[in-house]
Motif scaffolding. Structure first.
Motif, PDB file in Angstrom:
ATOM      1  N   GLY A  60      21.662  -7.694  12.620  1.00 31.39           N
ATOM      2  CA  GLY A  60      22.178  -6.792  11.603  1.00 31.39           C
ATOM      3  C   GLY A  60      22.543  -5.388  12.035  1.00 31.39           C
ATOM      4  O   GLY A  60      23.187  -4.663  11.273  1.00 31.39           O
ATOM      5  N   LEU A  61      22.125  -4.956  13.229  1.00 29.97           N
ATOM      6  CA  LEU A  61      22.444  -3.593  13.673  1.00 29.97           C
ATOM      7  C   LEU A  61      23.697  -3.535  14.540  1.00 29.97           C
ATOM      8  O   LEU A  61      24.088  -2.455  14.986  1.00 29.97           O
ATOM      9  CB  LEU A  61      21.267  -2.997  14.457  1.00 29.97           C
ATOM     10  CG  LEU A  61      19.911  -2.965  13.761  1.00 29.97           C
ATOM     11  CD1 LEU A  61      18.904  -2.186  14.601  1.00 29.97           C
ATOM     12  CD2 LEU A  61      20.017  -2.373  12.366  1.00 29.97           C
ATOM     13  N   THR A  77      20.653   0.482   7.545  1.00 32.67           N
ATOM     14  CA  THR A  77      20.379  -0.938   7.769  1.00 32.67           C
ATOM     15  C   THR A  77      19.043  -1.049   8.474  1.00 32.67           C
ATOM     16  O   THR A  77      18.897  -0.632   9.623  1.00 32.67           O
ATOM     17  CB  THR A  77      21.478  -1.592   8.634  1.00 32.67           C
ATOM     18  OG1 THR A  77      22.757  -1.368   8.041  1.00 32.67           O
ATOM     19  CG2 THR A  77      21.241  -3.086   8.764  1.00 32.67           C
ATOM     20  N   GLY A  78      18.047  -1.571   7.789  1.00 35.27           N
ATOM     21  CA  GLY A  78      16.709  -1.649   8.355  1.00 35.27           C
ATOM     22  C   GLY A  78      16.510  -2.887   9.200  1.00 35.27           C
ATOM     23  O   GLY A  78      17.056  -3.949   8.911  1.00 35.27           O
ATOM     24  N   LYS A  83      12.814  -8.011   7.906  1.00 30.41           N
ATOM     25  CA  LYS A  83      14.017  -8.614   8.492  1.00 30.41           C
ATOM     26  C   LYS A  83      13.681  -9.377   9.779  1.00 30.41           C
ATOM     27  O   LYS A  83      14.368 -10.341  10.125  1.00 30.41           O
ATOM     28  CB  LYS A  83      15.042  -7.522   8.806  1.00 30.41           C
ATOM     29  CG  LYS A  83      15.503  -6.712   7.596  1.00 30.41           C
ATOM     30  CD  LYS A  83      16.383  -7.538   6.690  1.00 30.41           C
ATOM     31  CE  LYS A  83      16.898  -6.703   5.513  1.00 30.41           C
ATOM     32  NZ  LYS A  83      17.777  -5.585   5.928  1.00 30.41           N
ATOM     33  N   ILE A  84      12.651  -8.919  10.488  1.00 31.73           N
ATOM     34  CA  ILE A  84      12.232  -9.552  11.745  1.00 31.73           C
ATOM     35  C   ILE A  84      10.746  -9.864  11.628  1.00 31.73           C
ATOM     36  O   ILE A  84       9.897  -9.037  11.985  1.00 31.73           O
ATOM     37  CB  ILE A  84      12.491  -8.632  12.962  1.00 31.73           C
ATOM     38  CG1 ILE A  84      13.920  -8.078  12.922  1.00 31.73           C
ATOM     39  CG2 ILE A  84      12.227  -9.374  14.268  1.00 31.73           C
ATOM     40  CD1 ILE A  84      14.191  -7.034  14.004  1.00 31.73           C
ATOM     41  N   PRO A  85      10.368 -11.034  11.128  1.00 30.69           N
ATOM     42  CA  PRO A  85       8.960 -11.347  10.904  1.00 30.69           C
ATOM     43  C   PRO A  85       8.094 -11.221  12.153  1.00 30.69           C
ATOM     44  O   PRO A  85       6.897 -10.950  12.059  1.00 30.69           O
ATOM     45  CB  PRO A  85       8.998 -12.792  10.395  1.00 30.69           C
ATOM     46  CG  PRO A  85      10.353 -12.937   9.773  1.00 30.69           C
ATOM     47  CD  PRO A  85      11.266 -12.103  10.630  1.00 30.69           C
ATOM     48  N   GLY A  86       8.711 -11.395  13.331  1.00 29.87           N
ATOM     49  CA  GLY A  86       7.956 -11.276  14.573  1.00 29.87           C
ATOM     50  C   GLY A  86       7.413  -9.893  14.852  1.00 29.87           C
ATOM     51  O   GLY A  86       6.549  -9.718  15.719  1.00 29.87           O
ATOM     52  N   ASN A  88       5.545  -8.286  12.907  1.00 36.92           N
ATOM     53  CA  ASN A  88       4.254  -8.151  12.240  1.00 36.92           C
ATOM     54  C   ASN A  88       3.156  -7.827  13.244  1.00 36.92           C
ATOM     55  O   ASN A  88       3.028  -8.478  14.286  1.00 36.92           O
ATOM     56  CB  ASN A  88       3.913  -9.454  11.511  1.00 36.92           C
ATOM     57  CG  ASN A  88       2.830  -9.272  10.486  1.00 36.92           C
ATOM     58  OD1 ASN A  88       2.753  -8.245   9.817  1.00 36.92           O
ATOM     59  ND2 ASN A  88       1.976 -10.284  10.338  1.00 36.92           N
ATOM     60  N   MET A  89       2.381  -6.795  12.956  1.00 38.67           N
ATOM     61  CA  MET A  89       1.247  -6.333  13.778  1.00 38.67           C
ATOM     62  C   MET A  89       1.671  -5.609  15.049  1.00 38.67           C
ATOM     63  O   MET A  89       0.820  -5.213  15.847  1.00 38.67           O
ATOM     64  CB  MET A  89       0.325  -7.519  14.162  1.00 38.67           C
ATOM     65  CG  MET A  89      -0.305  -8.235  12.975  1.00 38.67           C
ATOM     66  SD  MET A  89      -1.490  -7.197  12.097  1.00 38.67           S
ATOM     67  CE  MET A  89      -2.800  -7.106  13.310  1.00 38.67           C
ATOM     68  N   MET A  90       2.954  -5.400  15.277  1.00 35.58           N
ATOM     69  CA  MET A  90       3.407  -4.742  16.513  1.00 35.58           C
ATOM     70  C   MET A  90       3.530  -3.227  16.369  1.00 35.58           C
ATOM     71  O   MET A  90       3.612  -2.519  17.371  1.00 35.58           O
ATOM     72  CB  MET A  90       4.740  -5.334  16.975  1.00 35.58           C
ATOM     73  CG  MET A  90       4.644  -6.759  17.443  1.00 35.58           C
ATOM     74  SD  MET A  90       6.182  -7.301  18.232  1.00 35.58           S
ATOM     75  CE  MET A  90       5.780  -8.997  18.617  1.00 35.58           C
ATOM     76  N   GLY A  91       3.621  -2.734  15.144  1.00 32.28           N
ATOM     77  CA  GLY A  91       3.666  -1.291  14.950  1.00 32.28           C
ATOM     78  C   GLY A  91       4.969  -0.642  15.352  1.00 32.28           C
ATOM     79  O   GLY A  91       4.993   0.559  15.654  1.00 32.28           O
ATOM     80  N   VAL A  92       6.072  -1.383  15.366  1.00 36.25           N
ATOM     81  CA  VAL A  92       7.380  -0.813  15.704  1.00 36.25           C
ATOM     82  C   VAL A  92       8.447  -1.417  14.794  1.00 36.25           C
ATOM     83  O   VAL A  92       8.277  -2.518  14.265  1.00 36.25           O
ATOM     84  CB  VAL A  92       7.787  -1.065  17.174  1.00 36.25           C
ATOM     85  CG1 VAL A  92       6.854  -0.353  18.131  1.00 36.25           C
ATOM     86  CG2 VAL A  92       7.830  -2.556  17.474  1.00 36.25           C
ATOM     87  N   SER A  93       9.532  -0.683  14.611  1.00 33.71           N
ATOM     88  CA  SER A  93      10.703  -1.190  13.900  1.00 33.71           C
ATOM     89  C   SER A  93      11.879  -0.287  14.205  1.00 33.71           C
ATOM     90  O   SER A  93      11.721   0.741  14.879  1.00 33.71           O
ATOM     91  CB  SER A  93      10.456  -1.263  12.380  1.00 33.71           C
ATOM     92  OG  SER A  93      10.171   0.025  11.863  1.00 33.71           O
TER      93      SER A  93
END
Length: 218
Positions: A60-61, A77-78, A83-86, A88-93
């Motif tokens: 999407g980016l 656009t987030g 949008k990216i379930p992977g 989860n728990m990674m602390g980044v976006s």
């Protein structure tokens, strides 16, 4: 209590504390978000046998978003955990922000993250405001990086006649965004007119006029 017992007690407390700290980190390779699960400060993990590469992928980016139907001339656009379930728990976006000529990403803040932007195209005027009221602002060109501290009000403006775009990185899988004006004047149930009038030194009719520009959030 004897000295030896004191030492033993302190040792047990330190071990317990270090264990608690260690266990705030992931104890497995990944925890792909089950977006249909019940959230408790995050998403539960998807069944590992159902994880696929698509859980870590998002296109999407790649392309600029349309700003033609936005009131501020900017479009976000987030690329977060929703949008990216992977993530989860990674602390980044991440996110991409596109600006029409004269476009503005209005004053807002992210309650759960600091933000760093990289200018992909164009030129921008950006800034944030400290809790003491100091404005930290800068004119940016293509290739420049600027950082907004966590939970501080900030903005980006494209004062030029050409379009602009940035990539933004966050230290949270779901930073959250609170835009100041619609949050105050579009609250549901609404904030009383006299309160807003006093806070902004406006008349109640002026407050009602501003409220009319925003649809209350459901």
């Amino acid at each position: 209590m004897t000295t030896s017992m004191n030492l033993l007690f302190i040792t047990i407390l330190l071990v317990a504390a270090s264990t608690a700290i260690a266990e705030t980190n992931m104890l497995q390779d990944l925890c792909v978000a089950d977006l249909n699960g019940v959230k408790v400060n995050g998403y539960p993990c998807k069944d590992p046998t159902k994880v696929t590469p698509e859980d870590f992928y998002f296109i999407g980016l790649a392309q600029a978003a349309s700003t033609s139907n936005t009131s501020m001339g900017s479009a976000v656009t987030g690329a977060n955990v929703e949008k990216i379930p992977g993530l989860n728990m990674m602390g980044v976006s991440m996110s991409r922000i596109d600006y029409a000529p004269g476009g503005l990403n209005p004053p807002h803040f992210h309650p759960r993250a600091s933000e760093a932007i990289f200018v992909l195209e164009g030129r921008l005027f950006v800034g944030f405001i400290t809790t003491s009221g100091k404005l930290m602002s800068k004119h940016l060109n293509k290739g420049d990086v600027f950082v907004f501290p966590k939970a501080l009000l900030h903005f980006q403006q494209n004062p030029n006649t050409a379009t602009a775009s940035v990539l933004a990185a966050f230290d949270s899988q779901l930073p959250g965004t609170q835009v100041v004006t619609p949050a105050l004047f579009g609250a549901n149930p609404p904030i009383p007119d006299d309160l807003l009038a006093k806070a902004f030194t406006l008349g109640t009719q002026e407050v009602q006029k501003v409220k009319g520009k925003f649809t209350p959030k459901k």
